[in-house]
Design a protein around this motif. Structure first.
Motif, PDB file in Angstrom:
ATOM      1  N   ALA A  39      92.161  13.186   2.626  1.00  0.00           N
ATOM      2  CA  ALA A  39      91.876  12.869   4.031  1.00  0.00           C
ATOM      3  C   ALA A  39      92.077  11.386   4.307  1.00  0.00           C
ATOM      4  N   LYS A  40      91.777  10.545   3.314  1.00  0.00           N
ATOM      5  CA  LYS A  40      91.976   9.106   3.494  1.00  0.00           C
ATOM      6  C   LYS A  40      93.467   8.768   3.526  1.00  0.00           C
ATOM      7  N   ILE A  41      94.274   9.498   2.758  1.00  0.00           N
ATOM      8  CA  ILE A  41      95.715   9.255   2.737  1.00  0.00           C
ATOM      9  C   ILE A  41      96.301   9.554   4.114  1.00  0.00           C
ATOM     10  N   ASN A  42      96.105  10.784   4.592  1.00  0.00           N
ATOM     11  CA  ASN A  42      96.431  11.148   5.964  1.00  0.00           C
ATOM     12  C   ASN A  42      97.818  10.681   6.397  1.00  0.00           C
ATOM     13  N   GLY A  43      98.826  10.930   5.604  1.00  0.00           N
ATOM     14  CA  GLY A  43     100.170  10.481   5.912  1.00  0.00           C
ATOM     15  C   GLY A  43     100.947  11.456   6.774  1.00  0.00           C
ATOM     16  N   SER A  44     102.158  11.047   7.149  1.00  0.00           N
ATOM     17  CA  SER A  44     103.026  11.865   7.989  1.00  0.00           C
ATOM     18  C   SER A  44     104.391  12.027   7.344  1.00  0.00           C
ATOM     19  N   THR A  45     104.975  13.201   7.545  1.00  0.00           N
ATOM     20  CA  THR A  45     106.374  13.431   7.226  1.00  0.00           C
ATOM     21  C   THR A  45     107.072  13.654   8.559  1.00  0.00           C
ATOM     22  N   LEU A  46     108.013  12.770   8.883  1.00  0.00           N
ATOM     23  CA  LEU A  46     108.598  12.779  10.214  1.00  0.00           C
ATOM     24  C   LEU A  46     110.114  12.958  10.159  1.00  0.00           C
ATOM     25  N   LEU A  72     109.457  14.101  15.077  1.00  0.00           N
ATOM     26  CA  LEU A  72     108.727  15.355  14.975  1.00  0.00           C
ATOM     27  C   LEU A  72     108.012  15.389  13.630  1.00  0.00           C
ATOM     28  N   LYS A  73     106.706  15.627  13.672  1.00  0.00           N
ATOM     29  CA  LYS A  73     105.929  15.719  12.434  1.00  0.00           C
ATOM     30  C   LYS A  73     106.112  17.110  11.841  1.00  0.00           C
ATOM     31  N   VAL A  74     106.438  17.167  10.547  1.00  0.00           N
ATOM     32  CA  VAL A  74     106.651  18.441   9.867  1.00  0.00           C
ATOM     33  C   VAL A  74     105.779  18.508   8.618  1.00  0.00           C
ATOM     34  N   ASP A  75     105.531  19.721   8.168  1.00  0.00           N
ATOM     35  CA  ASP A  75     104.702  19.938   6.983  1.00  0.00           C
ATOM     36  C   ASP A  75     105.592  20.392   5.837  1.00  0.00           C
ATOM     37  N   LEU A  76     105.939  19.467   4.956  1.00  0.00           N
ATOM     38  CA  LEU A  76     106.794  19.756   3.807  1.00  0.00           C
ATOM     39  C   LEU A  76     106.129  19.253   2.537  1.00  0.00           C
ATOM     40  N   ASP A  98     110.379  12.258  -2.464  1.00  0.00           N
ATOM     41  CA  ASP A  98     109.933  11.720  -3.739  1.00  0.00           C
ATOM     42  C   ASP A  98     109.922  10.194  -3.649  1.00  0.00           C
ATOM     43  N   PRO A  99     108.917   9.483  -4.132  1.00  0.00           N
ATOM     44  CA  PRO A  99     107.782   9.935  -4.937  1.00  0.00           C
ATOM     45  C   PRO A  99     106.600  10.446  -4.104  1.00  0.00           C
ATOM     46  N   THR A 100     106.777  10.581  -2.803  1.00  0.00           N
ATOM     47  CA  THR A 100     105.748  11.119  -1.928  1.00  0.00           C
ATOM     48  C   THR A 100     106.419  11.972  -0.867  1.00  0.00           C
ATOM     49  N   GLU A 101     105.658  12.886  -0.250  1.00  0.00           N
ATOM     50  CA  GLU A 101     106.232  13.668   0.843  1.00  0.00           C
ATOM     51  C   GLU A 101     106.140  12.929   2.166  1.00  0.00           C
ATOM     52  N   TYR A 102     105.397  11.819   2.201  1.00  0.00           N
ATOM     53  CA  TYR A 102     105.216  11.073   3.435  1.00  0.00           C
ATOM     54  C   TYR A 102     106.363  10.085   3.642  1.00  0.00           C
ATOM     55  N   GLY A 103     106.886  10.054   4.862  1.00  0.00           N
ATOM     56  CA  GLY A 103     107.957   9.120   5.166  1.00  0.00           C
ATOM     57  C   GLY A 103     108.835   9.625   6.292  1.00  0.00           C
ATOM     58  N   VAL A 104     110.035   9.040   6.401  1.00  0.00           N
ATOM     59  CA  VAL A 104     110.976   9.340   7.483  1.00  0.00           C
ATOM     60  C   VAL A 104     112.158  10.123   6.939  1.00  0.00           C
ATOM     61  N   ILE A 105     112.405  11.299   7.526  1.00  0.00           N
ATOM     62  CA  ILE A 105     113.633  12.041   7.268  1.00  0.00           C
ATOM     63  C   ILE A 105     114.643  11.562   8.298  1.00  0.00           C
ATOM     64  N   ASN A 106     115.791  11.109   7.831  1.00  0.00           N
ATOM     65  CA  ASN A 106     116.747  10.368   8.650  1.00  0.00           C
ATOM     66  C   ASN A 106     118.097  11.097   8.726  1.00  0.00           C
ATOM     67  N   PRO A 107     118.167  12.225   9.448  1.00  0.00           N
ATOM     68  CA  PRO A 107     119.424  12.984   9.496  1.00  0.00           C
ATOM     69  C   PRO A 107     120.552  12.272  10.228  1.00  0.00           C
ATOM     70  N   THR A 108     120.223  11.309  11.082  1.00  0.00           N
ATOM     71  CA  THR A 108     121.262  10.580  11.828  1.00  0.00           C
ATOM     72  C   THR A 108     121.837   9.422  11.016  1.00  0.00           C
TER      73      THR A 108
END
Length: 200
Positions: A39-46, A72-76, A98-108
């Motif tokens: 809960a303290k980590i509370n990161g986002s995958t966007l 868009l926030k996604v759950d991966l 990797d090494p975490t699921e939190y971060g920016v997915i950059n398809p463009t």
């Protein structure tokens, strides 16, 4: 004979207690992680779309529509995925969270900057060095800011440095020494220059 059978039984009971204790501790540790630490980590995958056109992205056969100039926030889960984005000629490409699921997915494949924001009450200007970043002179204390177009840009703070996180007024978690603390933050390129111009 009775004495010989009693001793192994006692050892088995002691071993059983130790196994049971280990299992209980494992469950307590896992519960603490799920309820407190995670809960303290509370990161986002966007999935980010900094362009002026809506974007359709498919990850592991799940389709996502990302409006223009937003994310868009996604759950991966952390690990290996497959990504498709027809508008940017991505077809079945490997996506490693990797090494975490939190971060920016950059398809463009847009440009992002990873920058260490310094928090201090001292005058450390003499310790900052100048770096050329996309045609501009940018000063940094902890090495050259990174410009990246990677498909996945991990949030190294595990939840406080993604593009959806506001920069705090004061940061004291990543303290290097008594002079300053820092936050490693991901920015869209243009947002980074706006932030830098406002704060430096």
């Amino acid at each position: 004979m009775a004495e010989n059978t009693a001793a192994p039984s006692k050892k088995l009971t002691t071993g059983g207690v130790l196994v049971l204790l280990f299992v209980v501790l494992a469950f307590v540790g896992y519960g603490y992680y799920e309820l407190v630490w995670k809960a303290k980590i509370n990161g986002s995958t966007l999935i980010d779309n900094p362009t002026n056109k809506a974007l359709v992205v498919t990850i592991d056969d799940q389709q996502y529509e990302v409006p223009a100039n937003t994310f868009l926030k996604v759950d991966l889960e952390m690990g290996h995925h497959k990504i498709d984005c027809k508008d940017y000629s991505i077809a079945g490409e490997d996506l490693y969270l990797d090494p975490t699921e939190y971060g920016v997915i950059n398809p463009t494949k847009s440009k992002y900057v990873i920058y260490n924001i310094i928090y201090t009450k001292k005058d450390l200007r003499s310790q900052f060095k100048a770096y050329a970043i996309e045609g501009r002179e940018i000063y940094s204390l902890l090495g050259k800011p990174e410009v990246t177009t990677d498909l996945f840009i991990p949030d190294r703070t595990m939840g406080k440095g993604n593009i959806d996180d506001e920069e705090p007024d004061f940061e004291n978690y990543n303290r290097v020494n008594q002079d300053y603390s820092y936050l490693t933050k991901i920015f869209r390129l243009n947002d980074f220059f706006k932030f830098y111009d406002k704060n430096n």
